[in-house]
Design an enzyme around this catalytic site. Structure first.
Site, PDB file in Angstrom:
ATOM      1  N   GLN A   1      16.765  -7.690 -47.500  1.00  0.00           N
ATOM      2  CA  GLN A   1      16.881  -8.747 -48.505  1.00  0.00           C
ATOM      3  C   GLN A   1      16.231 -10.040 -48.023  1.00  0.00           C
ATOM      4  OE1 GLN A   1      17.505  -6.693 -51.155  1.00  0.00           O
ATOM      5  NE2 GLN A   1      18.249  -8.641 -51.914  1.00  0.00           N
TER       6      GLN A   1
ATOM      7  N   HIS B   1      12.592 -10.817 -48.902  1.00  0.00           N
ATOM      8  CA  HIS B   1      12.197 -11.123 -50.280  1.00  0.00           C
ATOM      9  C   HIS B   1      11.555 -12.503 -50.373  1.00  0.00           C
ATOM     10  CE1 HIS B   1      13.087  -8.133 -53.279  1.00  0.00           C
ATOM     11  NE2 HIS B   1      14.236  -7.827 -52.698  1.00  0.00           N
TER      12      HIS B   1
ATOM     13  N   GLU C   1      25.179 -10.854 -55.415  1.00  0.00           N
ATOM     14  CA  GLU C   1      24.283 -10.054 -56.253  1.00  0.00           C
ATOM     15  C   GLU C   1      24.355  -8.586 -55.812  1.00  0.00           C
ATOM     16  OE1 GLU C   1      19.499  -9.721 -57.283  1.00  0.00           O
ATOM     17  OE2 GLU C   1      20.163 -10.718 -55.456  1.00  0.00           O
ATOM     18  N   HIS C   2      24.106  -8.353 -54.530  1.00  0.00           N
ATOM     19  CA  HIS C   2      24.228  -7.017 -53.937  1.00  0.00           C
ATOM     20  C   HIS C   2      25.393  -7.027 -52.952  1.00  0.00           C
ATOM     21  CE1 HIS C   2      19.822  -7.563 -54.765  1.00  0.00           C
ATOM     22  NE2 HIS C   2      19.995  -6.383 -55.338  1.00  0.00           N
TER      23      HIS C   2
ATOM     24  N   ASP D   1      17.267  -0.730 -55.358  1.00  0.00           N
ATOM     25  CA  ASP D   1      16.064  -1.490 -55.697  1.00  0.00           C
ATOM     26  C   ASP D   1      14.988  -0.606 -56.305  1.00  0.00           C
ATOM     27  OD1 ASP D   1      16.818  -4.039 -55.075  1.00  0.00           O
ATOM     28  OD2 ASP D   1      15.791  -4.146 -53.157  1.00  0.00           O
TER      29      ASP D   1
ATOM     30  N   HIS E   1      36.715 -19.459-100.721  1.00  0.00           N
ATOM     31  CA  HIS E   1      36.962 -18.189-100.034  1.00  0.00           C
ATOM     32  C   HIS E   1      38.044 -17.399-100.777  1.00  0.00           C
ATOM     33  CE1 HIS E   1      34.660 -19.874 -96.736  1.00  0.00           C
ATOM     34  NE2 HIS E   1      34.869 -18.800 -95.976  1.00  0.00           N
TER      35      HIS E   1
END
Length: 427
Positions: free
Chosen positions: A255, A258, A322-323, A356, A415
């Site tokens: 990670q 990235h 996230e992960h 991924d 109504h």
């Protein structure tokens, strides 16, 4: 990586802070580019592409000839790998289809729910230091399964004014209808307003850097929906004394490579594992091709020792990764008690990189703590749930008075009248 031992709960928010800029730091330039693109269209897009990507394009639309040529450049083995990943992603997302829900709530009152595809979607595919052709699969496959009519892909060109052949191969494999060579804030602006060559869409999908994330959030002010705020990537691993330190280090580094603003965290109930992982990270980092990027991300990352599982679970839920990788003998405890995570990976042989690429789950996930309120991309992300109802004469007689009483109590006479006029005829 910084090692932190038994932090007080009062310090958790500071310890777990992401290394990202705030919306306020970025919003000015995003607003400026949005305004410019809304007024000048493709001309503004062309200038920003030259400024940010270092290339002046005569046309930003990808032609069928470019696609055909690119396919020839993708090695056959990689093509086969992409096709296998496509098959798994397709299988998992097809299984998410749901049937029509039908209920007769009262005699003569039929209600049902059906799903319809979002007709026009925009897919943002990051380029830059790592063109993410895998993200094409993650977004275009569910869009195609959902039945989206227009699937527009935007991705930044390289210095030669081209997109990665793998991106084009994946795009044509998964039913993308238009491919545009444009990235960054200007791509999101183009999809938001529409230009001479970029269709306006109803919803924008895809991860990106902090600028793209803020641009997507700004797009919502102009009536365009987004999948989620998905910014710089992040990973949290929880491990005990039974974990494999070299596996954990490899996941953290996967990670970290990235981008420099990525963040990776290890939470552990074992001081020994923390020390071993720290050593392994240094050892593995030294031989990575993207060492400098990963090194900077690692500087923002932490190894946190906590005394027990309960504290670990509370800290992880507060972070909302996230992960999230679980490497503990009592994995069920961590599985059952996690509420906030984008995607969960369980056991020594479930690396995050499987998700991924090829296991079948989607890798477009909420970051920056947004997993507390957002899901990752799934089939329903590309669809809308619509409700229908049909009421018979008997049905209106059964619920008519209820509607009249409620409408009158709210002071909405018209109504009430819409029901009363029908009841009068029926009675």
């Amino acid at each position: 990586m910084q090692i932190i031992k038994n932090p007080n709960r009062e310090t958790w928010s500071d310890i777990l802070k992401r290394p990202t800029q705030t919306v306020g730091d970025i919003e000015g330039i995003v607003n400026e580019i949005f305004t410019d693109v809304s007024k000048r269209g493709d001309l503004a897009i062309k200038e920003y592409t030259a400024k940010f990507d270092g290339i002046t394009l005569e046309s930003n639309s990808v032609t069928s000839i470019e696609i055909a040529n690119s396919i020839q450049q993708v090695p056959e083995k990689l093509q086969d790998a992409i096709k296998q990943a496509k098959q798994n992603i397709e299988m998992f997302h097809t299984a998410q289809k749901t049937s029509k829900v039908t209920v007769e709530t009262t005699n003569g009152v039929d209600c049902w729910q059906e799903k319809r595809p979002i007709q026009k979607v925009g897919l943002y595919i990051p380029g830059g230091t790592a063109p993410l052709f895998s993200t094409v699969l993650m977004l275009a496959i569910p869009a195609q399964i959902a039945g989206c009519k227009d699937i527009v892909l935007c991705s930044p060109p390289n210095k030669q004014g081209e997109l990665a052949p793998e991106i084009l191969f994946a795009a044509q494999l998964c039913g993308v209808t238009k491919i545009v060579k444009v990235g960054g804030i200007q791509a999101i602006a183009g999809l938001t307003f529409g230009t001479e060559t970029i269709p306006k869409v109803y919803k924008v999908f895809g991860p990106g850097n902090q600028y793209v994330t803020v641009a997507k959030q700004l797009a919502t002010k102009y009536g365009v929906a987004i999948d989620m705020p998905a910014g710089p990537s992040e990973l949290l691993v929880v491990a005990d004394e039974t974990a494999n330190a070299s596996y954990i280090a490899s996941d953290l580094l996967s990670q970290a490579e990235h981008g420099t603003d990525s963040q990776v965290i290890l939470v552990s109930t074992s001081k020994d594992i923390i020390n071993k992982v720290s050593d392994e990270v240094e050892k593995q980092l030294d031989v990575l091709p993207r060492k400098e990027i990963a090194k900077e991300a690692i500087a923002n990352s932490k190894l946190i020792y906590v005394a027990n599982d309960v504290t670990a679970i509370q800290m992880i839920d507060e972070y909302g990764p996230e992960h999230y990788i679980i490497c503990c003998k009592n994995e069920d405890l961590y599985i059952d008690n996690i509420n906030n995570a984008g995607s969960v990976f369980i056991g020594d042989y479930t690396p995050e990189s499987a998700g991924d690429y090829a296991s079948g789950t989607n890798h477009t996930l909420p970051t920056n703590g947004f997993s507390k309120a957002y899901s990752g991309v799934n089939l329903d992300s590309f669809m809308k749930s619509m409700t229908f109802q049909k009421i018979s004469k008997e049905g209106l007689l059964n619920i008519g008075e209820t509607i009249e009483l409620m409408a009158e109590a709210e002071g909405l006479q018209a109504h009430k009248n819409a029901v009363s006029i029908r009841l009068k005829d029926l009675k």
